[in-house]
Design an enzyme around this catalytic site. Sequence first.
Site, PDB file in Angstrom:
ATOM      1  N   GLY A 171       0.834  -1.193   0.000  1.00  0.00           N
ATOM      2  CA  GLY A 171       0.000   0.000   0.000  1.00  0.00           C
ATOM      3  C   GLY A 171       0.871   1.245   0.000  1.00  0.00           C
ATOM      4  N   LEU A 178       6.659   1.931   4.246  1.00  0.00           N
ATOM      5  CA  LEU A 178       7.738   2.304   3.315  1.00  0.00           C
ATOM      6  C   LEU A 178       8.406   3.607   3.731  1.00  0.00           C
ATOM      7  CD1 LEU A 178       6.097   1.292  -0.087  1.00  0.00           C
ATOM      8  CD2 LEU A 178       7.737   0.007   1.299  1.00  0.00           C
ATOM      9  N   HIS A 228      -2.291   7.447   7.041  1.00  0.00           N
ATOM     10  CA  HIS A 228      -1.330   8.350   6.385  1.00  0.00           C
ATOM     11  C   HIS A 228      -2.009   9.647   5.929  1.00  0.00           C
ATOM     12  CE1 HIS A 228       2.549   6.400   6.082  1.00  0.00           C
ATOM     13  NE2 HIS A 228       2.024   5.268   5.655  1.00  0.00           N
ATOM     14  N   HIS A 236      -4.161   1.384   7.622  1.00  0.00           N
ATOM     15  CA  HIS A 236      -2.806   1.951   7.665  1.00  0.00           C
ATOM     16  C   HIS A 236      -2.693   3.120   6.679  1.00  0.00           C
ATOM     17  CE1 HIS A 236       1.782   1.278   7.687  1.00  0.00           C
ATOM     18  NE2 HIS A 236       1.569   2.161   6.727  1.00  0.00           N
ATOM     19  N   GLU A 237      -3.184   2.916   5.444  1.00  0.00           N
ATOM     20  CA  GLU A 237      -3.051   3.957   4.415  1.00  0.00           C
ATOM     21  C   GLU A 237      -3.935   5.168   4.726  1.00  0.00           C
ATOM     22  OE1 GLU A 237      -0.556   3.799   2.605  1.00  0.00           O
ATOM     23  OE2 GLU A 237      -0.179   1.696   3.054  1.00  0.00           O
TER      24      GLU A 237
HETATM   25 NI    NI Z   1       2.892   3.360   5.646  1.00  0.00          NI
END
Ligand code: NI
Length: 172
Positions: A46, A95, A140, A136-137
Amino acid sequence: MTILPILTLPDPILRKVSEPVERVDDELRQLMDDMLETMYAAPGVGLAAVQVGVPRRLVVLDVSKDEEQDGQLFMTNPEIVALGPETRLHEEGCLSIPEVLLEIERPSSVTVRYLDRLGEFTELTAEGLLATAIQHEINHLNGKLIIDFLSPLKRDMLVRRFKKQARSTEAP
Ligand code: NI
């Protein structure tokens, strides 16, 4: 398609709240494709636009390698409309926080509403790894990172480590 540089901790852009996308057009689809390519190359499952320095509410996902389902997902202006009552523990990476894995507990199912690649309203209910990745995304997009699940002490230690690393890799 282009592989874009991924911002990492402690880049302050990662803490920005992303703005809604006004229109799903070819320019946005180009960004979606570049983000997907960047995500696959990393590799990850993702990626949020803010991680490549574009603070707009857009995420791309593909968890199919691990679970052989769903495939590529493009979510513009995603909103969580329901979370399931059960929870799921997963060792999450990010990431933007290389080489850190944190065991995080989140609802094991999520219903999300978003604009798809063509700009159509879509609703999806996901479970397992995809449910974890979607949450999770979307975190962000609100400037929230997995380190925010840690105690303040542990989080500060980790941030300090990344700041030190960033200083040591800066050009002289
Ligand atoms: Ni992340």
